[in-house]
Enzyme design. Structure first.
Site, PDB file in Angstrom:
ATOM      1  N   ASN A 241      39.853  42.371  49.242  1.00  0.00           N
ATOM      2  CA  ASN A 241      38.431  42.027  49.399  1.00  0.00           C
ATOM      3  C   ASN A 241      38.081  42.556  50.784  1.00  0.00           C
ATOM      4  OD1 ASN A 241      38.357  40.571  46.935  1.00  0.00           O
ATOM      5  ND2 ASN A 241      39.380  38.876  47.955  1.00  0.00           N
TER       6      ASN A 241
ATOM      7  N   GLU B  23      35.390  40.514  40.861  1.00  0.00           N
ATOM      8  CA  GLU B  23      35.081  39.298  41.625  1.00  0.00           C
ATOM      9  C   GLU B  23      34.032  39.548  42.696  1.00  0.00           C
ATOM     10  OE1 GLU B  23      39.072  37.926  42.823  1.00  0.00           O
ATOM     11  OE2 GLU B  23      39.110  36.750  40.986  1.00  0.00           O
TER      12      GLU B  23
ATOM     13  N   LYS C 139      48.284  44.067  37.674  1.00  0.00           N
ATOM     14  CA  LYS C 139      49.047  42.831  37.920  1.00  0.00           C
ATOM     15  C   LYS C 139      50.067  42.620  36.806  1.00  0.00           C
ATOM     16  CE  LYS C 139      45.691  40.303  40.709  1.00  0.00           C
ATOM     17  NZ  LYS C 139      44.928  39.065  40.954  1.00  0.00           N
TER      18      LYS C 139
ATOM     19  N   ASP D  73      46.119  36.226  35.934  1.00  0.00           N
ATOM     20  CA  ASP D  73      46.093  36.266  37.393  1.00  0.00           C
ATOM     21  C   ASP D  73      47.286  35.544  38.004  1.00  0.00           C
ATOM     22  OD1 ASP D  73      45.383  36.517  40.008  1.00  0.00           O
ATOM     23  OD2 ASP D  73      43.690  35.122  39.945  1.00  0.00           O
TER      24      ASP D  73
ATOM     25  N   GLU E 286      51.738  45.346  40.272  1.00  0.00           N
ATOM     26  CA  GLU E 286      51.355  44.452  41.373  1.00  0.00           C
ATOM     27  C   GLU E 286      51.942  43.073  41.103  1.00  0.00           C
ATOM     28  OE1 GLU E 286      47.255  44.514  42.885  1.00  0.00           O
ATOM     29  OE2 GLU E 286      47.310  42.332  43.046  1.00  0.00           O
TER      30      GLU E 286
ATOM     31  N   GLU F 292      50.513  31.915  45.424  1.00  0.00           N
ATOM     32  CA  GLU F 292      49.198  31.317  45.204  1.00  0.00           C
ATOM     33  C   GLU F 292      49.234  30.218  44.145  1.00  0.00           C
ATOM     34  OE1 GLU F 292      46.252  34.224  44.189  1.00  0.00           O
ATOM     35  OE2 GLU F 292      44.711  32.731  43.757  1.00  0.00           O
TER      36      GLU F 292
ATOM     37  N   HIS G 185      46.181  28.540  33.799  1.00  0.00           N
ATOM     38  CA  HIS G 185      45.049  28.256  34.683  1.00  0.00           C
ATOM     39  C   HIS G 185      44.553  26.812  34.661  1.00  0.00           C
ATOM     40  CE1 HIS G 185      42.939  30.053  37.795  1.00  0.00           C
ATOM     41  NE2 HIS G 185      42.734  31.228  37.255  1.00  0.00           N
TER      42      HIS G 185
ATOM     43  N   TRP H  93      35.145  30.113  34.387  1.00  0.00           N
ATOM     44  CA  TRP H  93      36.205  29.611  35.238  1.00  0.00           C
ATOM     45  C   TRP H  93      36.379  28.112  35.093  1.00  0.00           C
ATOM     46  CZ3 TRP H  93      38.322  33.397  38.765  1.00  0.00           C
ATOM     47  CH2 TRP H  93      39.521  32.954  39.319  1.00  0.00           C
TER      48      TRP H  93
HETATM   49  C1  GCU Z   1      43.096  36.062  42.741  1.00  0.00           C
HETATM   50  C2  GCU Z   1      42.959  35.386  44.064  1.00  0.00           C
HETATM   51  C3  GCU Z   1      41.929  36.026  44.925  1.00  0.00           C
HETATM   52  C4  GCU Z   1      42.188  37.524  45.023  1.00  0.00           C
HETATM   53  C5  GCU Z   1      42.261  38.113  43.648  1.00  0.00           C
HETATM   54  C6  GCU Z   1      42.658  39.576  43.623  1.00  0.00           C
HETATM   55  O1  GCU Z   1      41.977  35.815  41.952  1.00  0.00           O
HETATM   56  O2  GCU Z   1      42.643  34.035  43.869  1.00  0.00           O
HETATM   57  O3  GCU Z   1      41.972  35.429  46.188  1.00  0.00           O
HETATM   58  O4  GCU Z   1      41.195  38.151  45.757  1.00  0.00           O
HETATM   59  O5  GCU Z   1      43.248  37.444  42.906  1.00  0.00           O
HETATM   60  O6  GCU Z   1      43.799  39.843  43.256  1.00  0.00           O
HETATM   61  O7  GCU Z   1      41.858  40.435  43.930  1.00  0.00           O
END
Ligand code: GCU
Length: 669
Positions: A196, A277, A346, A351, A373, A379, A507, A529
């Site tokens: 991000n 996102e 991923k 996730d 990934e 997390e 989740h 969500w």
């Molecule tokens: C998850 C995570 C986020 C992160 C995102 C990503 O959703 O909670 O914080 O930015 O993965 O992999 O981009």
């Protein structure tokens, strides 16, 4: 001195057994290194430091070996190709009483040096040494989710290890420790900022800082990547658009890429999170992921760098199935990406859940280089308070057969490029490093960084071997203690899954912090969500039917995989609720009803945490006191929170099943 964990697995504590120390004496009389190359110098110094610690003796460095009994570092650029060793690979062997570490490159010699040290750290014999090793994956990379303000997204080990406010003038010595640790496990790339991404990282001010980091990491064979914000041509360049087909935008990226190379001539490349996102991306202008990625690849054309484009995308559609979205957006683009682009996927389709089936993109993209990934930072896996060793989880994904080109088409073969003869390959792990003294928070979390690197180098290594290496290098060389710790580590992921997400649920984490249970979450800022969306509990049963009635996501896999997972009577229980909405009363292969099995797993998970505590307690005499107390305290938190998970989930699901709660709903004695 107590061990604060700051040296990670490069502690080099004196080997206690004098006889064993003696056994290394015939090979450690000197270190010969002919050139002044910085990487070779680092290798020689590492050997000196390591052997000083492990054997308690100072070892001189010489230019050429005139006697036997030493270690010779040898770059052999013209090594015959018949030796089948890649550029970064190495050979270690004995010749005329010397140990030779040989590679086509300096970095290869450095990797070999760490392998030799590891052999001594783990108590292997050096007589008749003969090791040949080449990395299976070309780009072995950490992805830092570190921000310019010093915070780390999903970081649980303090603040960012990068001191942006000090760079470039002060270069924290920890960067060298970081580089050594990575080189010791073969990691050769790092993206230094959050996906991000802030456009700041592309400003001259930050490029100067990143250059200072790159200069430290370079001699350790590590290339630096930058995560970029797709809107940078607007935010930094003042352009009206960031449309990837706009000539001015393209020129802006070409110029920026050239500028970066003035600071970092061997720049690794860009990592991009786009249209995901809320991040900007090519779709904002009606363009595709390929249009965006290829524009950046074109800017990178004169250079060796690449573009890593993430496939973590989804629309928050409460009526859709997020499981399918990465595949749906990218499948039509297979074959459309520039050869310089790697699409980073991923491990699972949602996730980083505690346990996911492999992402259906793996195996389904013959014309695109796909990278893996993994998330090293935990997390959804207990962050820095729950002991969860991740090698078995990484391997579960890598070893799964996609059947894309018949039996044996494992995910690992997609990733190492062998399945579709890809010329490049990538395994990335979201880093778990931070400013904590011991880097990773929970002392055991270090093992996940270690395991990730070892598997990126060689995915055929077993979780047991990796655990054993790590334990011997960090905690103990006493065999029975090592075995008990290894047992704790190998059981830890199944235990965590058992008291959080058993049977393939997904989740249910508390909104945004992703730590404790919130299976009842019914409303949030994003329309899809909600926990309820993911686990689909109702009066009939539990689980997300992906066999065709609600979603046909299972069809994204090859027919063999569909067969394995498509029948609720045969689907492995660990994946059951990923693919089936199973009635509460249905009898499972264990002989219990779904409801009873669910309760058994939640309850057993808690009991197992108690067992972890007991085992740990029994090892007190053998473990460094600081580490012992640290882990003990965290296991206590884990026990408390395992109970929290169990009770929250069993009580919540019980409201749907209306079946009797297990008795007693109290902590086990
Ligand atoms: C998850 C995570 C986020 C992160 C995102 C990503 O959703 O909670 O914080 O930015 O993965 O992999 O981009």
């Amino acid at each position: 001195f107590a061990d604060d964990g700051s040296q990670l697995w490069l502690n080099y504590d004196l080997i206690k057994d004098a006889k064993q120390r003696e056994s290394y004496a015939p090979f450690t009389k000197f270190i010969a290194v002919a050139s002044d190359n910085q990487t070779l110098k680092i290798a020689a110094e590492e050997l000196q430091t390591g052997l000083q610690g492990l054997l308690g003796k100072k070892i001189a460095t010489v230019k050429t070996a005139t006697a036997s009994g030493g270690i010779i570092l040898n770059v052999n650029k013209n090594a015959p190709s018949s030796t089948n060793i890649s550029n970064e690979g190495y050979e270690i062997y004995t010749e005329k009483g010397n140990i030779i570490i040989s590679s086509k490159t300096e970095a290869g010699v450095l990797y070999g040096t760490f392998e030799l040290l590891r052999a001594i750290q783990t108590g292997r014999s050096l007589a008749k040494l003969s090791i040949t090793s080449s990395p299976k994956v070309k780009i072995r990379m950490l992805n830092h989710w570190d921000n310019a303000n010093g915070t780390v997204e999903r970081g649980y080990a303090g603040s960012s290890m990068w001191k942006w406010n000090e760079l470039p003038h002060r270069v924290d010595p920890r960067y060298v420790m970081y580089a050594r640790a990575n080189a010791s496990i073969g990691i050769n790339a790092t993206s230094i900022n959050n996906v991000n991404a802030s456009s700041r990282f592309l400003t001259a001010e930050y490029l100067e800082k990143i250059k200072a980091v790159a200069d430290v990491l370079r001699p350790y064979g590590i290339k630096v990547f930058i995560s970029v914000n797709f809107r940078s041509p607007r935010t930094l360049g003042g352009l009206k658009t960031s449309d990837p087909l706009d000539p001015e935008v393209r020129k802006w990226w070409n110029d920026k890429t050239k500028e970066i190379h003035q600071y970092i001539p061997d720049f690794g490349g860009y990592l991009v999170k786009a249209n995901s996102e809320g991040e900007p991306g090519p779709q904002d202008y009606g363009r595709t992921h390929a249009d965006g990625a290829n524009m950046l690849a074109e800017a990178m054309r004169p250079f060796s760098g690449i573009v890593i484009w993430r496939a973590f995308v989804y629309n928050a559609d409460p009526n859709g199935d997020r499981f399918k979205e990465g595949y749906a957006q990218f499948k039509p683009l297979d074959g459309a990406f520039d050869p310089k682009v790697i699409v980073q996927v991923k491990n699972g389709p949602i996730d980083f859940m505690p346990r996911e089936p492999f992402h259906p993109m793996f195996g389904a993209f013959p014309k695109t280089t796909l990278g893996m990934e993994f998330q090293i930072t935990q997390e959804y896996l207990g962050q820095s308070t729950h002991l969860t060793y991740l090698a078995p989880m990484f391997k579960e994904c890598l070893d799964t057969d996609t059947y894309a080109k018949g039996q044996g088409s494992t995910v690992a073969k997609v990733i190492d490029g062998s399945l579709y003869n890809a010329s490049n390959s990538l395994m990335a792990g979201v880093a778990n490093t931070g400013s904590d003294d011991n880097w990773c928070g929970h002392p055991f979390n270090q093992s996940n960084w270690y395991a990730f690197g070892r598997l990126a180098w060689d995915h055929t290594l077993s979780s047991e071997q990796i655990a054993s290496e790590w334990i011997r290098m960090t905690l103990t060389q006493t065999k029975p203690t090592e075995q008990k710790i290894s047992d704790m580590m190998l059981k830890s992921h199944p235990i965590y899954v058992s008291y959080t997400y058993p049977l393939g649920t997904s989740h249910m984490m508390g909104e945004s912090h992703h730590y404790g249970p919130e299976p009842w979450l019914a409303k949030s800022a994003r329309p899809d969500w909600t926990s309820v969306y993911y686990h689909r509990a109702d009066s009939i049963g539990l689980g997300f039917d992906r066999t065709g009635k609600v979603s046909n996501a299972l069809q994204l896999y090859s027919p063999e995989v569909q067969k394995k997972w498509g029948n609720p009577d045969q689907c492995p229980l660990d994946y059951l609720l990923w693919f089936h909405h199973v009635p509460w009363t249905k009898k499972l292969s264990t002989g219990r009803s779904l409801w009873d099995e669910l309760c058994v797993r939640y309850y057993d998970g808690v009991v197992q945490v108690g067992n972890l505590q007991k085992t740990w307690e029994s090892l007190k005499a053998d473990i460094d006191p600081e580490i012992f107390e640290n882990v003990k305290g965290r296991l206590k938190i884990q026990e408390k929170e395992a109970l929290w998970w169990r009770d929250a989930c069993v009580l919540y699901f019980g409201e749907h099943s209306k079946m009797p709660l297990p008795k007693p709903l109290t902590p086990p004695q």
